[in-house]
Scaffold this motif. Structure first.
Motif, short mmCIF file in Angstrom:
data_model
loop_
_atom_site.label_atom_id
_atom_site.label_comp_id
_atom_site.label_asym_id
_atom_site.label_seq_id
_atom_site.Cartn_x
_atom_site.Cartn_y
_atom_site.Cartn_z
N SER A 3 0.81 -1.22 0.00
CA SER A 3 0.00 0.00 0.00
C SER A 3 0.84 1.28 0.00
N ASN A 4 1.89 1.30 0.79
CA ASN A 4 2.58 2.56 1.08
C ASN A 4 3.89 2.79 0.34
N LYS A 5 4.49 1.75 -0.21
CA LYS A 5 5.84 1.89 -0.78
C LYS A 5 5.91 2.93 -1.90
N ALA A 6 4.84 3.01 -2.73
CA ALA A 6 4.87 3.92 -3.88
C ALA A 6 4.94 5.39 -3.46
N SER A 7 4.57 5.70 -2.22
CA SER A 7 4.58 7.10 -1.77
C SER A 7 5.81 7.44 -0.93
N LEU A 8 6.80 6.57 -0.88
CA LEU A 8 8.03 6.89 -0.16
C LEU A 8 8.87 7.89 -0.95
N ALA A 9 9.47 8.84 -0.26
CA ALA A 9 10.40 9.76 -0.91
C ALA A 9 11.68 9.00 -1.28
N THR A 10 12.24 9.35 -2.43
CA THR A 10 13.47 8.66 -2.88
C THR A 10 14.69 9.58 -2.83
N ASP A 11 14.47 10.88 -2.55
CA ASP A 11 15.61 11.79 -2.42
C ASP A 11 15.81 12.11 -0.94
N MET A 12 16.93 12.74 -0.62
CA MET A 12 17.30 12.99 0.77
C MET A 12 17.07 14.45 1.18
N TYR B 42 14.36 15.64 2.50
CA TYR B 42 13.79 15.45 3.84
C TYR B 42 13.95 13.97 4.17
N PRO B 43 15.07 13.58 4.78
CA PRO B 43 15.37 12.16 4.98
C PRO B 43 14.26 11.38 5.67
N VAL B 44 13.54 12.02 6.60
CA VAL B 44 12.52 11.29 7.35
C VAL B 44 11.39 10.81 6.43
N LEU B 45 11.19 11.48 5.29
CA LEU B 45 10.13 11.07 4.36
C LEU B 45 10.51 9.83 3.55
N THR B 46 11.74 9.37 3.69
CA THR B 46 12.13 8.12 3.02
C THR B 46 11.67 6.91 3.85
N GLY B 47 11.09 7.15 5.02
CA GLY B 47 10.68 6.06 5.90
C GLY B 47 9.18 5.94 6.05
N TYR B 48 8.77 4.84 6.69
CA TYR B 48 7.37 4.57 7.01
C TYR B 48 7.07 5.11 8.40
N TYR B 49 6.04 5.94 8.53
CA TYR B 49 5.63 6.44 9.83
C TYR B 49 4.59 5.49 10.42
N PHE B 50 4.85 5.01 11.64
CA PHE B 50 3.91 4.17 12.37
C PHE B 50 3.39 4.94 13.57
N GLY B 51 2.11 5.20 13.59
CA GLY B 51 1.45 5.84 14.72
C GLY B 51 0.09 5.20 14.88
N ASP B 52 -0.95 6.03 14.97
CA ASP B 52 -2.30 5.47 14.95
C ASP B 52 -2.57 4.82 13.60
N ASP B 53 -1.92 5.32 12.55
CA ASP B 53 -2.02 4.78 11.20
C ASP B 53 -0.60 4.66 10.63
N VAL B 54 -0.51 4.09 9.43
CA VAL B 54 0.78 4.00 8.73
C VAL B 54 0.76 5.02 7.59
N VAL B 55 1.77 5.90 7.55
CA VAL B 55 1.75 7.01 6.59
C VAL B 55 3.09 7.10 5.87
N THR B 56 3.03 7.33 4.56
CA THR B 56 4.22 7.65 3.77
C THR B 56 3.89 8.82 2.85
N SER B 57 4.91 9.62 2.52
CA SER B 57 4.69 10.75 1.61
C SER B 57 6.00 11.14 0.94
N ASN B 58 5.90 11.46 -0.36
CA ASN B 58 7.08 11.94 -1.09
C ASN B 58 6.91 13.41 -1.47
N ARG B 59 6.01 14.12 -0.78
CA ARG B 59 5.70 15.54 -0.99
C ARG B 59 4.78 15.75 -2.19
N LYS B 60 4.64 14.76 -3.05
CA LYS B 60 3.69 14.86 -4.17
C LYS B 60 2.45 14.01 -3.89
#
Length: 202
Positions: free
Chosen positions: A45-54, A56-74
């Motif tokens: 579900s989430n891999k396609a939205s991972l950032a691939t540049d550095m 914002y390094p934290v956006l290259t990872g999966y956020y785990f909280g109440d939900d799982v979130v990824t974003s590449n700014r687009k």
């Protein structure tokens, strides 16, 4: 035979990594638990939205909280699934490793001296460095973005869409360069095949 291995050094000393890999860490309480059966679905579900540049390094990872979130700014992928009790960001390689781990549950230990996590599965032990707190994951900003009402919102029946994709599969094969086109119009979503004249409106 004889082998020469280059050892990584830090100020002339061999790096011991992590510092508490001698088993003492397992005397600490378990920080969190991961249901390993959820990992493949999260990657899908989430891999396609991972950032691939550095940028914002934290956006290259999966956020785990109440939900799982990824974003590449687009794009943003917001998966309504609670996996960890404590908000944590893991790099993609950790998810890839967890996807092939044995057992049903992975136990997460936090090692403050190394600012890292040790993840223990049935037969595997994974070291996961903690993302720098200097660049926290922008979960609140992304949450406000997701909550906005967009004029261009298109709501589809999942069943109808899957039925159309099943029919289109007659004309399209895996890795086919001539796939299908999805066109959003005022009337709805037009699904058409590049190989034939087949067109359907959802």
């Amino acid at each position: 035979g004889t082998y020469k291995l280059e050892l990584p050094l830090d100020q002339g000393k061999v790096i011991v990594f992590p510092s508490k890999f001698n088993g003492e860490v397992f005397d600490m309480p378990v920080y969190d638990e991961i249901d390993l059966s959820a990992i493949d679905g999260i990657i899908s579900s989430n891999k396609a939205s991972l950032a691939t540049d550095m940028q914002y390094p934290v956006l290259t990872g999966y956020y785990f909280g109440d939900d799982v979130v990824t974003s590449n700014r687009k794009t943003v992928c917001w998966l309504k699934k609670s996996v960890l009790k404590h908000p944590t960001v893991f790099p993609p390689i950790i998810l890839d490793l967890l996807s092939v781990c044995s057992g049903d549950t992975a136990y997460v230990y936090y090692v403050p001296d190394d600012k890292a996590f040790l993840i223990k599965c049935d037969n595997e032990l994974i070291f996961a460095p903690e993302f720098s707190a200097d660049t926290p994951f922008p979960i609140e900003v992304l949450g406000k973005l997701i909550e906005q009402d967009f004029v261009s919102t298109c709501t589809l029946s999942r069943k109808d869409l899957l039925n159309i994709l099943d029919r289109m599969a007659l004309f399209v094969t895996a890795y086919d360069k001539k796939g299908i086109d999805l066109t959003f119009t005022e009337e709805g979503l037009v699904v058409s095949s590049k190989k034939s004249s087949g067109t359907e409106l959802v």
